[in-house]
Design a protein around this motif. Structure first.
Motif, PDB file in Angstrom:
ATOM      1  N   LYS A   1      25.361  31.759  33.959  1.00 26.79           N
ATOM      2  CA  LYS A   1      26.237  32.085  32.838  1.00 26.79           C
ATOM      3  C   LYS A   1      26.475  33.590  32.738  1.00 26.79           C
ATOM      4  O   LYS A   1      27.609  34.037  32.578  1.00 26.79           O
ATOM      5  N   ARG A   2      25.405  34.382  32.853  1.00 28.07           N
ATOM      6  CA  ARG A   2      25.575  35.841  32.752  1.00 28.07           C
ATOM      7  C   ARG A   2      26.493  36.345  33.867  1.00 28.07           C
ATOM      8  O   ARG A   2      27.361  37.187  33.651  1.00 28.07           O
ATOM      9  N   TYR A   3      26.307  35.785  35.058  1.00 26.43           N
ATOM     10  CA  TYR A   3      27.110  36.204  36.204  1.00 26.43           C
ATOM     11  C   TYR A   3      28.585  35.850  35.991  1.00 26.43           C
ATOM     12  O   TYR A   3      29.476  36.677  36.158  1.00 26.43           O
ATOM     13  N   LEU A   4      28.832  34.602  35.605  1.00 25.24           N
ATOM     14  CA  LEU A   4      30.221  34.146  35.480  1.00 25.24           C
ATOM     15  C   LEU A   4      30.938  34.776  34.291  1.00 25.24           C
ATOM     16  O   LEU A   4      32.144  35.010  34.353  1.00 25.24           O
ATOM     17  N   MET A   5      30.209  35.060  33.224  1.00 24.30           N
ATOM     18  CA  MET A   5      30.822  35.752  32.082  1.00 24.30           C
ATOM     19  C   MET A   5      31.350  37.105  32.523  1.00 24.30           C
ATOM     20  O   MET A   5      32.468  37.487  32.214  1.00 24.30           O
ATOM     21  N   ASN A   6      30.508  37.825  33.235  1.00 24.24           N
ATOM     22  CA  ASN A   6      30.905  39.164  33.670  1.00 24.24           C
ATOM     23  C   ASN A   6      32.061  39.083  34.675  1.00 24.24           C
ATOM     24  O   ASN A   6      33.040  39.827  34.576  1.00 24.24           O
ATOM     25  N   ARG A   7      31.981  38.147  35.594  1.00 25.19           N
ATOM     26  CA  ARG A   7      33.015  38.029  36.616  1.00 25.19           C
ATOM     27  C   ARG A   7      34.357  37.654  35.995  1.00 25.19           C
ATOM     28  O   ARG A   7      35.396  38.217  36.345  1.00 25.19           O
ATOM     29  N   ALA A   8      34.323  36.737  35.041  1.00 23.97           N
ATOM     30  CA  ALA A   8      35.567  36.308  34.391  1.00 23.97           C
ATOM     31  C   ALA A   8      36.175  37.455  33.586  1.00 23.97           C
ATOM     32  O   ALA A   8      37.394  37.664  33.592  1.00 23.97           O
ATOM     33  N   ALA A   9      35.326  38.204  32.871  1.00 19.73           N
ATOM     34  CA  ALA A   9      35.833  39.323  32.073  1.00 19.73           C
ATOM     35  C   ALA A   9      36.488  40.360  32.980  1.00 19.73           C
ATOM     36  O   ALA A   9      37.589  40.858  32.680  1.00 19.73           O
ATOM     37  N   LEU A  10      35.837  40.656  34.081  1.00 18.87           N
ATOM     38  CA  LEU A  10      36.402  41.621  35.034  1.00 18.87           C
ATOM     39  C   LEU A  10      37.726  41.100  35.606  1.00 18.87           C
ATOM     40  O   LEU A  10      38.719  41.831  35.675  1.00 18.87           O
ATOM     41  N   ALA A  11      37.730  39.844  35.985  1.00 18.31           N
ATOM     42  CA  ALA A  11      38.906  39.258  36.635  1.00 18.31           C
ATOM     43  C   ALA A  11      40.125  39.279  35.714  1.00 18.31           C
ATOM     44  O   ALA A  11      41.247  39.518  36.155  1.00 18.31           O
ATOM     45  N   HIS A  12      39.894  39.049  34.429  1.00 12.59           N
ATOM     46  CA  HIS A  12      41.013  38.976  33.490  1.00 12.59           C
ATOM     47  C   HIS A  12      41.212  40.266  32.705  1.00 12.59           C
ATOM     48  O   HIS A  12      42.085  40.337  31.844  1.00 12.59           O
ATOM     49  N   GLY A  13      40.374  41.244  32.978  1.00  8.27           N
ATOM     50  CA  GLY A  13      40.574  42.555  32.350  1.00  8.27           C
ATOM     51  C   GLY A  13      40.078  42.692  30.913  1.00  8.27           C
ATOM     52  O   GLY A  13      40.591  43.506  30.150  1.00  8.27           O
ATOM     53  N   TYR A  14      39.079  41.915  30.529  1.00  7.91           N
ATOM     54  CA  TYR A  14      38.491  42.085  29.191  1.00  7.91           C
ATOM     55  C   TYR A  14      37.325  43.075  29.284  1.00  7.91           C
ATOM     56  O   TYR A  14      36.475  42.920  30.163  1.00  7.91           O
ATOM     57  N   PRO A  15      37.252  44.038  28.376  1.00  7.25           N
ATOM     58  CA  PRO A  15      36.202  45.058  28.474  1.00  7.25           C
ATOM     59  C   PRO A  15      34.846  44.620  27.908  1.00  7.25           C
ATOM     60  O   PRO A  15      33.835  45.283  28.132  1.00  7.25           O
ATOM     61  N   VAL A  16      34.842  43.514  27.165  1.00  4.35           N
ATOM     62  CA  VAL A  16      33.611  43.154  26.465  1.00  4.35           C
ATOM     63  C   VAL A  16      33.505  41.634  26.305  1.00  4.35           C
ATOM     64  O   VAL A  16      34.509  40.955  26.051  1.00  4.35           O
ATOM     65  N   VAL A  17      32.297  41.115  26.480  1.00  4.22           N
ATOM     66  CA  VAL A  17      32.018  39.689  26.262  1.00  4.22           C
ATOM     67  C   VAL A  17      31.155  39.562  25.010  1.00  4.22           C
ATOM     68  O   VAL A  17      30.153  40.265  24.879  1.00  4.22           O
ATOM     69  N   ALA A  18      31.558  38.675  24.105  1.00  2.00           N
ATOM     70  CA  ALA A  18      30.746  38.411  22.910  1.00  2.00           C
ATOM     71  C   ALA A  18      30.126  37.032  23.019  1.00  2.00           C
ATOM     72  O   ALA A  18      30.814  36.071  23.386  1.00  2.00           O
ATOM     73  N   THR A  19      28.836  36.949  22.727  1.00  4.75           N
ATOM     74  CA  THR A  19      28.163  35.643  22.747  1.00  4.75           C
ATOM     75  C   THR A  19      27.656  35.307  21.342  1.00  4.75           C
ATOM     76  O   THR A  19      27.518  36.186  20.489  1.00  4.75           O
ATOM     77  N   GLY A  20      27.374  34.014  21.138  1.00  6.26           N
ATOM     78  CA  GLY A  20      27.017  33.537  19.800  1.00  6.26           C
ATOM     79  C   GLY A  20      25.541  33.600  19.458  1.00  6.26           C
ATOM     80  O   GLY A  20      25.108  32.934  18.513  1.00  6.26           O
ATOM     81  N   HIS A  21      24.756  34.394  20.166  1.00  5.90           N
ATOM     82  CA  HIS A  21      23.320  34.478  19.865  1.00  5.90           C
ATOM     83  C   HIS A  21      23.096  34.878  18.405  1.00  5.90           C
ATOM     84  O   HIS A  21      23.630  35.879  17.945  1.00  5.90           O
ATOM     85  N   ASN A  22      22.282  34.072  17.729  1.00  3.59           N
ATOM     86  CA  ASN A  22      21.995  34.371  16.318  1.00  3.59           C
ATOM     87  C   ASN A  22      20.598  34.987  16.167  1.00  3.59           C
ATOM     88  O   ASN A  22      19.885  35.205  17.162  1.00  3.59           O
TER      89      ASN A  22
END
Lengths: 300, 300
Positions: B137-158
């Motif tokens: 998950k950590r790997y794919l989140m970062n890869r997807a953000a890079l691929a689509h040009g998003y500078p930041v990933v937010a997760t729902g950790h409470n």
């Protein structure tokens, strides 16, 4: 279950060590753990006389016993907290232990020093009992050691005690307490003796087994004020973790000593001075013990 | 119980805040806590588009909802773990949520990237499921953000998630994990996007209440692999402590961020480089994800 050493019938299983021992090999294991603690933290030498703070319980009397068995020079210190029959019974156990082994036992009454026994201190000051008691004990242990010329005080804190204290400090991230938690506190002032905990590698179950196997007559009851104490709740949590994962307490405490504590250690830049009332070491003008005693005096 | 704000009938009591709220004032409180998190850790600005990693559960969909309510630009990312009906249902919830709000939802299948769905990865590699899943998950989140040009990933950790992770790190004194635990991880390499946790100030009960009050349709079931997970056992311990002392979890996590973490922070002298296989960031020659994918490939 068989003894790991001799293959005989085991009396005790130590899950976190993945081992079981017969009675003689368990006491050998116990003594080795104490020797390892003493060696690793250079707690004391054979030239020194160790003042063993005894409460009458399994831990402190077990500690005194093992130190004597190992041939150390010792004396006992019983602090009479004045907690009704509990203190009377505890004192009697300590006196009998010392007498049977020809050892000196110093006795100090908290009431003489602070102006009231612990139950009275609690009533007069409204301060949490365990807090006032702990403060008084630390103060009187040091004072007695200085007065009689002992360079080091040994207490019976075991692995469970130390893990529970650590757990409490971590839950609140009390960095001062974290930087100070250690099996061996050095003397950082001429009027401060060393404090050591030679049983920190042994669990409460193991100290109980040792006291039983050695035939030590100790007080089984807990202090009547400990009921509902946070430290007991924390021990309960740690026991559940231990149950699910043997070695959890050990790893928590030892991991801290190895990797956690260094992060909190810093140059001790707190200036120690002598209390203007009693002359013992403090960081302020008047030490916390004298403030407590003064409060008791004014409210009596 | 009355609402602290308007005196109307309270729907929710928050013991650690010694407060109760009616539904509208609870959602206001919730949004303020998120705003405070974003502000305090400078998580993102209104000029940025935030990639929200959604699982279909209350936390991540609640997070997406509150970010939209606050007027942020967002897109969703659903990682399909391939965990049978659980993943199918989760995906459907995320798609419905995105469609109803006219939002983009990116979908990535773990099976496409690693060579097998999570249950297959577990069987083939014998690696603990949660560990392989977290890594993917950590790997794919970062890869997807890079691929689509998003500078930041937010997760729902409470708050409960973060406190449980911290608890686990502390029990073993994993100093690396302790130095990294934060509500906002900066980008330390051009190919590493920021990761933020805007719900870290809100408990699991609060995120559930928010999702319920906002009428969000989410997956209630836990991941079938989470049964018996250590993280759940640790949440249980923390819940007991919270029960006995409201605010215990909050104090544990916030005390760490305030006083504990600085002790473990050190100059990040780990050299980051690009994986020779996939080009993503790693500390070695080949990243952990590529090693996992290679193992899966060889054993399929």
């Amino acid at each position: 279950m068989k003894c790991r050493k001799c293959g005989g019938a085991a009396a005790l299983e130590l899950r976190r060590h993945n081992a079981a021992f017969c009675p003689p090999h368990f006491t050998e294991f116990f003594r080795k753990q104490v020797a390892e603690a003493v060696h690793r933290h250079r707690m004391f030498t054979r030239d020194e006389t160790i003042l063993v703070a005894v409460s009458g319980g399994k831990d402190s009397l077990g500690l005194w016993d093992v130190l004597l068995e190992e041939g150390y020079r010792t004396a006992g210190l019983y602090l009479d907290l004045g907690i009704f029959e509990y203190s009377e019974e505890s004192r009697a156990k300590c006196e009998a232990f010392a007498a049977a082994r020809g050892q000196v036992l110093h006795v100090e009454r908290v009431a003489d020093a602070v102006g009231a026994p612990i139950p009275g201190v609690q009533k007069l000051t409204r301060r949490p009992t365990c807090s006032a008691c702990g403060l008084s004990k630390r103060y009187l242990m040091n004072r007695a050691a200085l007065a009689h010329g002992y360079p080091v005080v040994a207490t019976g804190h075991n692995l469970d005690d130390e893990a529970a204290t650590l757990f409490s400090s971590v839950l609140h991230w009390q960095t001062d307490a974290l930087s100070r938690q250690s099996p061996a506190l050095p003397s950082t002032h001429a009027k401060l003796v060393r404090r050591v905990k030679p049983l920190y590698r042994l669990s409460e179950l193991e100290t109980a087994a040792y006291a039983f196997l050695r035939g030590i007559d100790y007080v089984v009851d807990e202090c009547p004020f400990s009921k509902g104490a946070t430290s007991l709740a924390h021990k309960d949590v740690l026991n559940r973790l231990e149950e699910a994962s043997p070695g959890a307490k050990h790893n928590f405490l030892f991991g801290f000593l190895d990797k956690g504590r260094p992060a909190f250690e810093r140059v001790e830049n707190v200036e120690l001075r002598e209390c203007s009332t009693c002359g013992q070491v403090t960081t302020g003008e008047i030490c916390a013990f004298c403030k407590l005693a003064d409060l008791v005096k004014r409210r009596t």
